[in-house]
Every structure is written in C-alpha cells, then in structure tokens.
Design a protein around this motif. Sequence first.
Motif, PDB file in Angstrom:
ATOM      1  N   TYR A  32     -15.651  -2.840  -7.666  1.00 49.25           N
ATOM      2  CA  TYR A  32     -14.427  -2.707  -6.870  1.00 49.25           C
ATOM      3  C   TYR A  32     -14.484  -3.521  -5.586  1.00 49.25           C
ATOM      4  O   TYR A  32     -15.483  -3.510  -4.865  1.00 49.25           O
ATOM      5  CB  TYR A  32     -14.195  -1.243  -6.503  1.00 49.25           C
ATOM      6  N   ALA A  97      -9.460   1.697   0.682  1.00 43.41           N
ATOM      7  CA  ALA A  97      -8.841   1.468  -0.618  1.00 43.41           C
ATOM      8  C   ALA A  97      -9.787   0.685  -1.514  1.00 43.41           C
ATOM      9  O   ALA A  97     -10.628  -0.083  -1.026  1.00 43.41           O
ATOM     10  CB  ALA A  97      -7.531   0.700  -0.452  1.00 43.41           C
ATOM     11  N   LYS A  99     -10.030  -1.613  -5.283  1.00 45.43           N
ATOM     12  CA  LYS A  99      -9.350  -2.338  -6.351  1.00 45.43           C
ATOM     13  C   LYS A  99     -10.365  -2.754  -7.399  1.00 45.43           C
ATOM     14  O   LYS A  99     -11.321  -3.463  -7.090  1.00 45.43           O
ATOM     15  CB  LYS A  99      -8.648  -3.569  -5.780  1.00 45.43           C
ATOM     16  N   TYR A 116      -4.106  -2.617  -4.437  1.00 41.01           N
ATOM     17  CA  TYR A 116      -5.195  -1.656  -4.569  1.00 41.01           C
ATOM     18  C   TYR A 116      -4.843  -0.484  -5.472  1.00 41.01           C
ATOM     19  O   TYR A 116      -3.710  -0.009  -5.480  1.00 41.01           O
ATOM     20  CB  TYR A 116      -5.622  -1.175  -3.186  1.00 41.01           C
ATOM     21  N   TRP A 119      -6.867   5.079  -3.132  1.00 41.69           N
ATOM     22  CA  TRP A 119      -6.792   5.240  -1.686  1.00 41.69           C
ATOM     23  C   TRP A 119      -7.443   6.539  -1.260  1.00 41.69           C
ATOM     24  O   TRP A 119      -7.384   7.543  -1.974  1.00 41.69           O
ATOM     25  CB  TRP A 119      -5.333   5.250  -1.233  1.00 41.69           C
TER      26      TRP A 119
END
Length: 129
Positions: A32, A97, A99, A116, A119
């Motif tokens: 991520y 956040a 992704k 993203y 959260w």
Amino acid sequence: QVQLVESGGGLVQAGGSLRLSCAASGVTFSNYVVGWFRQAPGKEREFVVAISRSGTNTAYADSVKGRFTISRDNAKKTAHLQMNSLRPEDTAVYYCAAKLAVTASSGTVYTRARTYDYWGQGTQVTVSS
C-alpha cells in the motif's frame, strides 16, 4: 478487514512539533501507498504527504515542505508523520489513508484523496499562536 488508526495528535504552540502515527491491520502493508491528508473546519480535505510502498519515494504539499517528514516501517505496519515548526494554519484533523498499489511500480505515490481505498478516523492537531 483493513483498519487504519491514527494517533499522536494534540495541542501544541506555534513552532512546536508533533509526531503522528498510523497503525494498519488486516493488510500486507508493503502493498500500500500511504498518504496523509488534513481537513480544517469549513475547508476541503487537502493532501499533505504520501510515501511509496517501498518508502523510497515521497511527495509533499508545498505548504509543508521542509517542515514535515513522512516515514514508514513495513515490518511494523506503521507510518509516521513528523511535523516540525508547526503553524496555526496547520490546525486540522489529520487522516491517514492507504491505497493498494501492488501492481504499480514500487516508487509510485498518489496525491488525490479519491484515489485512496482506506481511511483512518482522523486525529486532531491544534496549533496555538
């Protein structure tokens, strides 16, 4: 289930420092990209900083360059935001956040909030003048 939990916010005088942490669970953290965003009352959420999966690449908003530093520890599934020389205009709720970017190059970073996937709940940072 992916969870991001921020900590480290608080009240500090202008010129002071804070270190925010983002702890992840339920993910292979190294897959991520991690970003920090902030939202002040009456304003839209804005990008602060992001770090690539490998930690080798970062991106900073102009307003925080030279004052904030992002880092990550993939083994501990944590990311940190060191904030120095804080200003009253840094007052906001800060959000971590994440992704998923396993198919992107290891140096990829993202600066748009809509990119993203996950959260945290946010942590309040208040800088007094």
